[in-house]
Design an enzyme around this catalytic site. Structure first.
Site, PDB file in Angstrom:
ATOM      1  N   TYR A 143       0.821  -1.215   0.000  1.00 30.77           N
ATOM      2  CA  TYR A 143       0.000   0.000   0.000  1.00 30.77           C
ATOM      3  C   TYR A 143       0.854   1.263   0.000  1.00 30.77           C
ATOM      4  CZ  TYR A 143      -4.718  -1.874   0.597  1.00 30.77           C
ATOM      5  OH  TYR A 143      -5.924  -2.479   0.395  1.00 30.77           O
ATOM      6  N   LYS A 194       2.925 -15.418   2.153  1.00 25.81           N
ATOM      7  CA  LYS A 194       3.209 -16.376   1.081  1.00 25.81           C
ATOM      8  C   LYS A 194       4.719 -16.549   1.004  1.00 25.81           C
ATOM      9  CE  LYS A 194       1.233 -17.373  -2.680  1.00 25.81           C
ATOM     10  NZ  LYS A 194       0.789 -18.791  -2.740  1.00 25.81           N
ATOM     11  N   ASP A 227      -3.257 -18.066   0.457  1.00 26.77           N
ATOM     12  CA  ASP A 227      -4.287 -18.705  -0.379  1.00 26.77           C
ATOM     13  C   ASP A 227      -4.993 -19.815   0.401  1.00 26.77           C
ATOM     14  OD1 ASP A 227      -1.863 -20.089  -0.411  1.00 26.77           O
ATOM     15  OD2 ASP A 227      -2.045 -20.755  -2.493  1.00 26.77           O
ATOM     16  N   ASP A 255     -12.388  -8.968   4.082  1.00 28.71           N
ATOM     17  CA  ASP A 255     -13.669  -8.945   3.359  1.00 28.71           C
ATOM     18  C   ASP A 255     -14.289 -10.336   3.368  1.00 28.71           C
ATOM     19  OD1 ASP A 255     -13.524  -6.250   2.651  1.00 28.71           O
ATOM     20  OD2 ASP A 255     -14.194  -6.636   0.593  1.00 28.71           O
TER      21      ASP A 255
END
Ligand code: IPM
Ligand code: MG
Length: 371
Positions: A143, A194, A227, A255
């Site tokens: 970000y 990850k 994931d 979310d």
């Protein structure tokens, strides 16, 4: 006792002003019935600030937010701002507040209220009783890291690029918050990255592992790829207690976890900075996880619960008003038990009512609970 404390209110765009108006009614209730008086200031942010001042966050507004004891934020954005200069987009106002106030720890609880276990798109037994916390690193990673940009290539193409970057201390400070929070809950932290693909993920895992071994081995730590975590959240979300992850994975996974609760309209969040050693003050901003929802703005149908629950988090984390915070949660829960629903959480036996009606009932429940 809190009369000298300052709350800065930034309603923003879309449904933001609507749900913030409802939350002010709850604040008024506490002023009238429990003598909780705050010094309230209000200003524009996002598209609303852009329309009036040409920028999504004025320097004066930022300074006021920094000086406040807590910021209550609505939401920003809308399709009318799609084509304006990137640096002036409504979202830049929010990102600047997060960065300048150093709000690195974003708490996004996902709690399924008993009355809503039927509202989730998942089977009730998968989500009923769910109570997990996503802790999202909020001021680092992709970000904010440089370089980023869109540049021309020699072959006439362009390239768009961002940088994902975390330092040891950035990972340590969010890791400590994760362990602290887990200690007050079920003592389980799942660190998500990850590290099978990304170097920032390799470092993330290494730092979390060391921090755990050296400082916090009274809490259980497990590691999970992002994931897999997305898959596990919809397969068996109750396996989690605290999930700690970077800015981008946290955005996405929160979310996903929000929807486990039935609706994005139910989820509050707290964004916290470090406590100042000298003053004991901690910068903090509270906002619903849902966005500005321009498609339903101005119609009186938006669910105000996420914003009102954000006030509950503000009471708890900024003012240690735990009883008052719990009172709000209980009033929301009772309102749901009594069948009052906005469209987003409608169930077959619910009564569909508008935004204001929900608040009226939350306030009635506050009255009844405090009698
Ligand atoms: C969130 C939102 C923001 C984000 C947007 C509005 C910039 O999606 O708070 O999750 O991406 O962080
Ligand atoms: Mg998001």
């Amino acid at each position: 006792m809190t009369s000298n404390k300052k709350i800065m209110i930034l309603p923003g765009d879309g449904v933001g002003p609507e749900v913030v108006d409802e939350t002010k009614k709850v604040l008024d209730w506490f002023a009238k019935n429990q003598g909780l008086n705050f010094h309230i200031e209000e200003d524009l942010v996002g598209g609303a600030a852009y329309d009036k001042y040409g920028v999504p966050l004025k320097d004066e507004t930022l300074a006021d937010a920094v000086n406040a004891d807590a910021v209550l934020f609505g939401s920003v954005g809308g399709p009318q701002y799609d084509n304006i200069d990137f640096e002036k987009k409504p979202e830049r106002g929010l990102l600047k507040l997060r960065k300048e106030m150093d709000l690195f720890a974003n708490l996004r609880p996902a709690i399924v209220f008993p009355a809503l276990s039927n509202s989730s798109t998942l089977k009730p037994d998968v989500v009923s009783g769910l109570d997990i916390l996503i802790l999202r690193e909020l001021t680092g990673g992709i970000y904010f890291a440089e370089p980023r940009g869109i540049e021309n290539l020699d072959n006439g193409e362009k390239k768009g690029f961002d940088t994902n970057l975390y330092t040891t201390s950035e990972i340590e400070r969010i890791g400590r918050v994760a362990f602290d929070l887990a200690e007050l809950r079920n003592k389980k932290v799942t660190s998500v990255e990850k590290s099978n693909v990304m170097m920032s993920g390799v470092l993330w895992k290494e730092v979390m592992t060391n921090l755990h071994a050296v400082e916090r081995n009274n809490v259980e730590l497990t590691h999970m790829y992002a994931d897999n975590c997305a898959m596990q959240l919809v397969r068996n979300p109750k396996q989690f207690d605290v999930i700690v992850t970077d800015n981008l994975f946290g955005d996405i996974l929160s979310d996903c976890s929000a929807m486990l609760t039935g609706s994005l309209g139910m989820l509050p969040s707290a964004s916290l900075g470090n406590k100042d050693e000298k003053t004991g003050k901690r910068h903090a901003l509270y906002e619903p996880v849902h966005g500005s929802a321009p498609d339903i703005a101005g119609q009186g149908v938006v669910n105000p619960m996420a914003q009102i629950l954000s006030l509950s988090m503000l009471f708890k984390y900024s003012f240690e008003l735990n009883k008052e915070s719990e009172l709000i949660n209980q009033a929301v829960s009772n309102t749901l038990d009594q069948g009052y629903r906005t469209k987003d959480i409608l169930s077959s036996d619910g009564k569909i009512v508008g935004t204001k009606e929900i608040t009226k009932n939350i306030i009635r429940n506050l009255d009844e609970l405090s009698r």
